[in-house]
Design a protein around this motif. Structure first.
Motif, PDB file in Angstrom:
ATOM      1  N   ARG A   1      42.306  16.840   8.561  1.00 35.77           N
ATOM      2  CA  ARG A   1      43.764  16.962   8.406  1.00 35.77           C
ATOM      3  C   ARG A   1      44.425  17.265   9.752  1.00 35.77           C
ATOM      4  N   ALA A   2      43.796  18.122  10.547  1.00 32.10           N
ATOM      5  CA  ALA A   2      44.351  18.454  11.862  1.00 32.10           C
ATOM      6  C   ALA A   2      44.371  17.224  12.766  1.00 32.10           C
ATOM      7  N   ILE A   3      43.307  16.432  12.729  1.00 28.70           N
ATOM      8  CA  ILE A   3      43.257  15.195  13.529  1.00 28.70           C
ATOM      9  C   ILE A   3      44.372  14.253  13.089  1.00 28.70           C
ATOM     10  N   ALA A   4      44.557  14.096  11.787  1.00 26.39           N
ATOM     11  CA  ALA A   4      45.610  13.212  11.271  1.00 26.39           C
ATOM     12  C   ALA A   4      46.984  13.705  11.714  1.00 26.39           C
ATOM     13  N   GLU A   5      47.229  15.005  11.639  1.00 33.36           N
ATOM     14  CA  GLU A   5      48.519  15.557  12.074  1.00 33.36           C
ATOM     15  C   GLU A   5      48.744  15.331  13.557  1.00 33.36           C
ATOM     16  N   GLU A   6      47.703  15.499  14.352  1.00 31.29           N
ATOM     17  CA  GLU A   6      47.835  15.299  15.798  1.00 31.29           C
ATOM     18  C   GLU A   6      48.151  13.834  16.114  1.00 31.29           C
ATOM     19  N   ARG A   7      47.569  12.921  15.365  1.00 28.79           N
ATOM     20  CA  ARG A   7      47.829  11.494  15.580  1.00 28.79           C
ATOM     21  C   ARG A   7      49.263  11.123  15.195  1.00 28.79           C
ATOM     22  N   GLU A   8      49.765  11.755  14.126  1.00 27.52           N
ATOM     23  CA  GLU A   8      51.085  11.410  13.602  1.00 27.52           C
ATOM     24  C   GLU A   8      52.227  12.085  14.350  1.00 27.52           C
ATOM     25  N   ASN A   9      51.955  13.157  15.063  1.00 32.14           N
ATOM     26  CA  ASN A   9      53.007  13.934  15.711  1.00 32.14           C
ATOM     27  C   ASN A   9      52.775  14.012  17.212  1.00 32.14           C
ATOM     28  N   GLU A  10      53.838  13.877  17.968  1.00 31.00           N
ATOM     29  CA  GLU A  10      53.729  13.939  19.424  1.00 31.00           C
ATOM     30  C   GLU A  10      53.435  15.357  19.920  1.00 31.00           C
ATOM     31  N   PRO A  11      54.219  16.361  19.489  1.00 26.74           N
ATOM     32  CA  PRO A  11      53.891  17.693  20.011  1.00 26.74           C
ATOM     33  C   PRO A  11      52.614  18.220  19.361  1.00 26.74           C
ATOM     34  N   LEU A  12      52.015  19.174  20.010  1.00 25.06           N
ATOM     35  CA  LEU A  12      50.857  19.835  19.432  1.00 25.06           C
ATOM     36  C   LEU A  12      51.271  20.537  18.146  1.00 25.06           C
ATOM     37  N   MET A  13      50.466  20.397  17.136  1.00 23.27           N
ATOM     38  CA  MET A  13      50.738  21.033  15.852  1.00 23.27           C
ATOM     39  C   MET A  13      49.890  22.304  15.747  1.00 23.27           C
ATOM     40  N   PRO A  14      50.385  23.326  15.069  1.00 27.94           N
ATOM     41  CA  PRO A  14      49.563  24.532  14.897  1.00 27.94           C
ATOM     42  C   PRO A  14      48.326  24.217  14.054  1.00 27.94           C
ATOM     43  N   LEU A  15      47.215  24.830  14.401  1.00 26.31           N
ATOM     44  CA  LEU A  15      45.974  24.662  13.634  1.00 26.31           C
ATOM     45  C   LEU A  15      45.858  25.774  12.602  1.00 26.31           C
ATOM     46  N   PRO A  16      45.113  25.541  11.526  1.00 24.09           N
ATOM     47  CA  PRO A  16      44.847  26.637  10.598  1.00 24.09           C
ATOM     48  C   PRO A  16      44.162  27.789  11.347  1.00 24.09           C
ATOM     49  N   ALA A  17      44.545  28.996  11.031  1.00 29.29           N
ATOM     50  CA  ALA A  17      44.000  30.170  11.719  1.00 29.29           C
ATOM     51  C   ALA A  17      42.475  30.192  11.618  1.00 29.29           C
ATOM     52  N   GLY A  18      41.835  30.430  12.740  1.00 30.81           N
ATOM     53  CA  GLY A  18      40.380  30.581  12.769  1.00 30.81           C
ATOM     54  C   GLY A  18      39.590  29.296  12.594  1.00 30.81           C
ATOM     55  N   LEU A  19      40.237  28.138  12.696  1.00 28.00           N
ATOM     56  CA  LEU A  19      39.527  26.874  12.452  1.00 28.00           C
ATOM     57  C   LEU A  19      38.368  26.688  13.428  1.00 28.00           C
ATOM     58  N   TYR A  20      38.615  26.861  14.717  1.00 24.07           N
ATOM     59  CA  TYR A  20      37.533  26.691  15.692  1.00 24.07           C
ATOM     60  C   TYR A  20      36.392  27.681  15.413  1.00 24.07           C
ATOM     61  N   GLU A  21      36.748  28.916  15.109  1.00 23.71           N
ATOM     62  CA  GLU A  21      35.728  29.944  14.862  1.00 23.71           C
ATOM     63  C   GLU A  21      34.895  29.625  13.624  1.00 23.71           C
ATOM     64  N   ARG A  22      35.561  29.151  12.554  1.00 17.43           N
ATOM     65  CA  ARG A  22      34.812  28.788  11.347  1.00 17.43           C
ATOM     66  C   ARG A  22      33.899  27.599  11.612  1.00 17.43           C
TER      67      ARG A  22
END
Length: 164
Positions: free
Chosen positions: A56-77
């Motif tokens: 979902r984060a990849i899809a949002e990044e592709r669809e939107n020019e600015p950086l979108m916020p990621l779900p909290a702790g995504l990288y850590e999980r």
């Protein structure tokens, strides 16, 4: 490695404090790691859920020019489940070949998708540094790891261009 910013679901195997065997609880990643290694808990494998969040984060990044916020702790999980899957396979070599293959497939998929997300976001961070160094608005959309990269690159950019 583990920061306590990610929450991991585990199943208690032996009574522990106020918890009984069979209870499912949420623990900080470093606690889940310690108790899993001590064979006090089983990790509830939520790798598929994390992969879905990355998708979902990849899809949002592709669809939107600015950086979108990621779900909290995504990288850590994601990092926790990579650790878990790698060690599960190593520690349970006697498991069925199907189980091991499923874990290895999840691990490969998780690593590939996480790298893809990081690459997309890194490229956007580089563009943002060029156009908007030290933007508070942009900082609010970044994970702690990304903030460090953005601020360091902004500092280097400003020093190079003489814009302190």
């Amino acid at each position: 490695m583990f920061t306590g910013r990610a929450v991991i679901a585990v199943k208690i195997l032996r009574p522990l404090g106020d918890w009984s065997a069979g209870d499912v609880v949420l623990l900080e990643d470093w606690k889940a790691k310690e108790l899993w290694e001590a064979k006090m808990v089983d990790v509830i494998d939520e790798t598929d859920k994390v992969i879905g969040e990355i998708d979902r984060a990849i899809a949002e990044e592709r669809e939107n020019e600015p950086l979108m916020p990621l779900p909290a702790g995504l990288y850590e999980r994601a990092e926790f489940y990579m650790y878990y899957l790698e060690n599960y396979v190593r520690m349970n070599a006697g498991e069925s070949i199907e189980t091991i293959n499923v874990k290895l497939t999840k691990l490969a998929n998780l690593k590939k998708k996480l790298e893809h997300l990081k690459t997309i976001r890194f490229n956007k961070i580089l563009k943002a540094v060029m156009l908007r160094p030290n933007s508070l608005e942009l900082l609010s959309r970044l994970s702690p790891e990304e903030r460090r990269i953005y601020l360091q690159l902004s500092k280097i950019r400003n020093e190079w261009l003489g814009e302190d």
